[in-house]
Design an enzyme around this catalytic site. Structure first.
Site, PDB file in Angstrom:
ATOM      1  N   GLY A  48      37.916  43.636  39.197  1.00 31.60           N
ATOM      2  CA  GLY A  48      38.685  42.402  39.391  1.00 31.60           C
ATOM      3  C   GLY A  48      37.717  41.268  39.658  1.00 31.60           C
ATOM      4  O   GLY A  48      37.831  40.543  40.644  1.00 31.60           O
ATOM      5  N   THR A  51      37.912  36.206  38.635  1.00 36.23           N
ATOM      6  CA  THR A  51      38.506  35.042  39.308  1.00 36.23           C
ATOM      7  C   THR A  51      38.644  35.360  40.801  1.00 36.23           C
ATOM      8  O   THR A  51      38.470  36.498  41.227  1.00 36.23           O
ATOM      9  CB  THR A  51      39.918  34.705  38.747  1.00 36.23           C
ATOM     10  OG1 THR A  51      40.725  35.875  38.826  1.00 36.23           O
ATOM     11  CG2 THR A  51      39.880  34.237  37.308  1.00 36.23           C
ATOM     12  N   PHE A  74      40.186  41.690  33.263  1.00 38.51           N
ATOM     13  CA  PHE A  74      41.095  41.708  32.122  1.00 38.51           C
ATOM     14  C   PHE A  74      41.312  40.267  31.685  1.00 38.51           C
ATOM     15  O   PHE A  74      42.118  39.554  32.294  1.00 38.51           O
ATOM     16  CB  PHE A  74      42.414  42.342  32.565  1.00 38.51           C
ATOM     17  CG  PHE A  74      43.153  43.053  31.467  1.00 38.51           C
ATOM     18  CD1 PHE A  74      42.607  43.226  30.213  1.00 38.51           C
ATOM     19  CD2 PHE A  74      44.418  43.566  31.706  1.00 38.51           C
ATOM     20  CE1 PHE A  74      43.291  43.896  29.214  1.00 38.51           C
ATOM     21  CE2 PHE A  74      45.125  44.242  30.719  1.00 38.51           C
ATOM     22  CZ  PHE A  74      44.556  44.411  29.471  1.00 38.51           C
ATOM     23  N   ALA A 140      44.328  42.024  41.136  1.00 37.87           N
ATOM     24  CA  ALA A 140      45.693  41.543  41.408  1.00 37.87           C
ATOM     25  C   ALA A 140      46.378  41.506  40.052  1.00 37.87           C
ATOM     26  O   ALA A 140      46.000  40.713  39.191  1.00 37.87           O
ATOM     27  CB  ALA A 140      45.661  40.170  42.049  1.00 37.87           C
ATOM     28  N   TYR A 235      56.229  38.501  52.363  1.00 32.88           N
ATOM     29  CA  TYR A 235      54.907  39.090  52.113  1.00 32.88           C
ATOM     30  C   TYR A 235      54.757  40.427  52.855  1.00 32.88           C
ATOM     31  O   TYR A 235      54.957  41.491  52.276  1.00 32.88           O
ATOM     32  CB  TYR A 235      53.760  38.115  52.471  1.00 32.88           C
ATOM     33  CG  TYR A 235      52.481  38.583  51.803  1.00 32.88           C
ATOM     34  CD1 TYR A 235      52.092  38.078  50.573  1.00 32.88           C
ATOM     35  CD2 TYR A 235      51.718  39.593  52.377  1.00 32.88           C
ATOM     36  CE1 TYR A 235      50.964  38.576  49.933  1.00 32.88           C
ATOM     37  CE2 TYR A 235      50.584  40.091  51.739  1.00 32.88           C
ATOM     38  CZ  TYR A 235      50.218  39.572  50.529  1.00 32.88           C
ATOM     39  OH  TYR A 235      49.113  40.068  49.888  1.00 32.88           O
ATOM     40  N   LEU A 274      44.531  31.623  50.062  1.00 27.60           N
ATOM     41  CA  LEU A 274      43.835  30.624  49.253  1.00 27.60           C
ATOM     42  C   LEU A 274      44.518  30.476  47.914  1.00 27.60           C
ATOM     43  O   LEU A 274      45.204  31.393  47.457  1.00 27.60           O
ATOM     44  CB  LEU A 274      42.398  31.080  49.012  1.00 27.60           C
ATOM     45  CG  LEU A 274      41.405  30.674  50.087  1.00 27.60           C
ATOM     46  CD1 LEU A 274      40.058  31.295  49.829  1.00 27.60           C
ATOM     47  CD2 LEU A 274      41.262  29.153  50.114  1.00 27.60           C
ATOM     48  N   VAL A 275      44.306  29.310  47.279  1.00 26.55           N
ATOM     49  CA  VAL A 275      44.884  29.101  45.954  1.00 26.55           C
ATOM     50  C   VAL A 275      44.104  29.947  44.954  1.00 26.55           C
ATOM     51  O   VAL A 275      42.915  29.730  44.741  1.00 26.55           O
ATOM     52  CB  VAL A 275      44.754  27.617  45.524  1.00 26.55           C
ATOM     53  CG1 VAL A 275      45.507  27.376  44.220  1.00 26.55           C
ATOM     54  CG2 VAL A 275      45.239  26.698  46.599  1.00 26.55           C
ATOM     55  N   THR A 276      44.766  30.935  44.376  1.00 29.94           N
ATOM     56  CA  THR A 276      44.177  31.680  43.260  1.00 29.94           C
ATOM     57  C   THR A 276      45.299  31.846  42.241  1.00 29.94           C
ATOM     58  O   THR A 276      46.453  31.519  42.522  1.00 29.94           O
ATOM     59  CB  THR A 276      43.679  33.084  43.665  1.00 29.94           C
ATOM     60  OG1 THR A 276      44.794  33.880  44.052  1.00 29.94           O
ATOM     61  CG2 THR A 276      42.661  33.056  44.795  1.00 29.94           C
TER      62      THR A 276
HETATM   63  P1  NAD Z   1      43.022  36.708  41.138  1.00 29.66           P
HETATM   64  O1  NAD Z   1      44.257  36.613  40.316  1.00 29.66           O
HETATM   65  O2  NAD Z   1      42.202  35.479  41.286  1.00 29.66           O
HETATM   66  O3  NAD Z   1      42.067  37.876  40.564  1.00 29.66           O
HETATM   67  C1  NAD Z   1      42.540  39.049  40.045  1.00 29.66           C
HETATM   68  C2  NAD Z   1      41.464  39.781  39.286  1.00 29.66           C
HETATM   69  O4  NAD Z   1      42.022  41.031  38.810  1.00 29.66           O
HETATM   70  C3  NAD Z   1      40.937  39.070  38.039  1.00 29.66           C
HETATM   71  O5  NAD Z   1      39.556  39.281  37.907  1.00 29.66           O
HETATM   72  C4  NAD Z   1      41.662  39.780  36.890  1.00 29.66           C
HETATM   73  O6  NAD Z   1      40.969  39.772  35.639  1.00 29.66           O
HETATM   74  C5  NAD Z   1      41.708  41.184  37.451  1.00 29.66           C
HETATM   75  N1  NAD Z   1      42.719  42.035  36.818  1.00 29.66           N
HETATM   76  C6  NAD Z   1      44.069  41.872  36.793  1.00 29.66           C
HETATM   77  N2  NAD Z   1      44.638  42.895  36.110  1.00 29.66           N
HETATM   78  C7  NAD Z   1      43.625  43.710  35.709  1.00 29.66           C
HETATM   79  C8  NAD Z   1      43.556  44.906  34.973  1.00 29.66           C
HETATM   80  N3  NAD Z   1      44.653  45.532  34.525  1.00 29.66           N
HETATM   81  N4  NAD Z   1      42.332  45.437  34.707  1.00 29.66           N
HETATM   82  C9  NAD Z   1      41.185  44.839  35.144  1.00 29.66           C
HETATM   83  N5  NAD Z   1      41.201  43.731  35.877  1.00 29.66           N
HETATM   84  C10 NAD Z   1      42.397  43.156  36.157  1.00 29.66           C
HETATM   85  O7  NAD Z   1      43.488  37.295  42.537  1.00 29.66           O
HETATM   86  P2  NAD Z   1      42.978  37.136  44.046  1.00 29.66           P
HETATM   87  O8  NAD Z   1      43.913  36.205  44.743  1.00 29.66           O
HETATM   88  O9  NAD Z   1      41.521  36.907  44.111  1.00 29.66           O
HETATM   89  O10 NAD Z   1      43.326  38.595  44.614  1.00 29.66           O
HETATM   90  C11 NAD Z   1      42.385  39.628  44.715  1.00 29.66           C
HETATM   91  C12 NAD Z   1      42.739  40.493  45.914  1.00 29.66           C
HETATM   92  O11 NAD Z   1      42.647  39.705  47.101  1.00 29.66           O
HETATM   93  C13 NAD Z   1      44.165  41.040  45.867  1.00 29.66           C
HETATM   94  O12 NAD Z   1      44.191  42.331  46.413  1.00 29.66           O
HETATM   95  C14 NAD Z   1      44.909  40.094  46.793  1.00 29.66           C
HETATM   96  O13 NAD Z   1      46.085  40.651  47.347  1.00 29.66           O
HETATM   97  C15 NAD Z   1      43.845  39.845  47.842  1.00 29.66           C
HETATM   98  N6  NAD Z   1      44.058  38.652  48.689  1.00 29.66           N
HETATM   99  C16 NAD Z   1      44.341  37.441  48.149  1.00 29.66           C
HETATM  100  C17 NAD Z   1      44.583  36.348  48.975  1.00 29.66           C
HETATM  101  C18 NAD Z   1      44.905  34.989  48.410  1.00 29.66           C
HETATM  102  O14 NAD Z   1      45.431  34.147  49.126  1.00 29.66           O
HETATM  103  N7  NAD Z   1      44.599  34.714  47.170  1.00 29.66           N
HETATM  104  C19 NAD Z   1      44.495  36.495  50.369  1.00 29.66           C
HETATM  105  C20 NAD Z   1      44.151  37.750  50.901  1.00 29.66           C
HETATM  106  C21 NAD Z   1      43.942  38.831  50.051  1.00 29.66           C
END
Ligand code: NAD
Length: 390
Positions: A48, A51, A74, A140, A235, A274-276
């Protein structure tokens, strides 16, 4: 091609290659400006990695620890008049900067849930590294095709229990709206656990162990979120929370096993909101987030993914001292977000926020800026009128 943002709901369907590259460079520069991480890992696999938190983790590993990295993601390359996805440009930029600094990298663009990608990564680790020191799991995803059963599961964002109504923000017109989310069915809960729970992480770890690729002292980390009261029904007490519970249980099981077998560890790191691309899709979180951003900026506590991940590496995992965890064994880098004074002020503003005052009590502009930045837009110094190679 001249690339402009095209926003549809919570997603932008275009991405700017030069803007994405600048965004990566900015994150690399942040890491390089900070002290290098002395006790860091040397061979790091990020699942992952294109991003959000996974990308930031890879940048810290490479440019903060001088680690060799493999990244799984992906993403879509450009086709005809369609730009590539932001993650695709991010990965290209990461490779370009890694190459420039003589850092090893290898990328795998495909489905992390599949046996095929796992095997490709295993072959590469065996051939190029021998062993891996750190595995970061930051996927994610909206859906998962199970590699053994062929079943497709979809993750949903619904409350477990009664329907939940609260304020939200419609970013198409910045209006405060009321949203009701219907209750999850037991099947919704199970499917979300299948996609976002710990099963795939455990499959990765088993596959790497069976191939003899885990180094002594190996570390495995996955990311979770807890958050405030206002988002708890959807959540932590919702379908995604059930998946996070499963992920956290998986971490405890992996931790026991890795400790016994490799003197290693598996951790959950609880990160801040965070904004993702993924978090923008979660109802209520964006409004909470705009208010949080306002409060944290005023207190000088605001962080992006890269600051969070630098802190995770430098001050939590590889500080040279013991890894400090909470009562449930989780690492916390959401400490500033969850501070009592921060949450108290966010709650007060949440009660007050309306269409009349939204721009005052919430950082709506900051949200739009950060959202566009995910796709390489609004970055100073980038000529958005220029014809670019997509
Ligand atoms: P994101 O959408 O920015 O990144 C997701 C990543 O997963 C990307 O690199 C994408 O290519 C990859 N991905 C998705 N489907 C895939 C697949 N089938 N095969 C391979 N790669 C795949 O998400 P994020 O917000 O950085 O989240 C990442 C983790 O952090 C998650 O577990 C999320 O719950 C956790 N998290 C996020 C936040 C937040 O506010 N954004 C806060 C705390 C924890």
């Amino acid at each position: 091609m001249i690339v402009k943002p095209k926003i549809r709901g919570f997603i932008c369907t275009t991405a700017h290659p030069v803007g994405c590259e600048r965004h990566i460079e900015e994150q690399i520069n942040y890491v390089k400006k900070n002290p290098s991480i002395k006790n860091g890992p040397k061979k790091v696999l990020v699942i992952g990695a294109s991003t959000g938190y996974g990308l930031a983790s890879r940048i810290v590993a490479a440019f903060g620890c001088r680690a060799s990295t493999m990244g799984v993601y992906f993403e879509q390359p450009a086709e005809n008049k369609r730009t590539a996805t932001a993650g695709w440009y991010n990965a290209q930029a990461f490779q370009k900067f890694s190459k420039k600094e003589g850092l090893y990298f290898k990328d795998f663009n495909g489905d992390a849930f599949s046996d095929t990608i796992k095997q490709q990564v295993i072959d590469a680790i065996r051939q190029d590294w021998g062993k891996v020191d750190l595995i970061i799991y930051s996927v994610a995803a909206p859906r998962r095709l199970h590699p053994k059963t062929g079943q497709v599961s979809k993750s949903t964002l619904k409350p477990i229990g009664p329907p939940y109504t609260n304020k939200s923000i419609d970013f198409m017109n910045d209006q405060i709206i009321s949203i009701t989310l219907q209750s999850a069915t037991p099947d919704d809960v199970q499917q979300t656990i299948d996609v976002m729970g710990g099963e795939d992480w455990a499959m990765w770890m088993n596959a790497l162990e069976e191939s003899g690729l885990l180094a002594d002292g190996v570390m495995a980390i996955a990311y979770s979120y807890i958050g405030p009261e206002v988002t708890t029904p959807v959540y932590r007490n919702g379908t995604i929370g059930a998946a996070k519970e499963h992920l956290e249980t998986t971490a405890r099981q992996l931790n026991d096993h890795l400790q016994k077998t490799f003197k290693g560890h598996a951790y959950i790191s609880v990160n801040k909101a965070l904004v993702t691309q993924s978090s923008s899709a979660i109802p209520f979180i964006p409004l909470y987030f705009t208010i949080l951003m306002k409060v944290m900026k005023e207190k000088g506590l605001h962080e992006d993914c890269i600051q969070q991940m630098y802190r995770l590496f430098a001050q939590r995992i590889y500080s040279g001292g013991p890894v400090v965890v909470d009562a449930e064994g989780r690492i916390r880098v959401d400490d500033f977000e969850m501070r009592e004074d921060v949450q108290r002020e966010v709650n007060q503003l949440w009660e007050k926020v309306s269409n009349e005052n939204v721009f005052k009590v919430a950082d709506v502009e900051g949200y739009h800026k950060d959202f566009l930045k995910l796709f390489g837009f609004g970055i100073p110094g980038v000529d958005y009128e220029a014809d670019v190679e997509t």
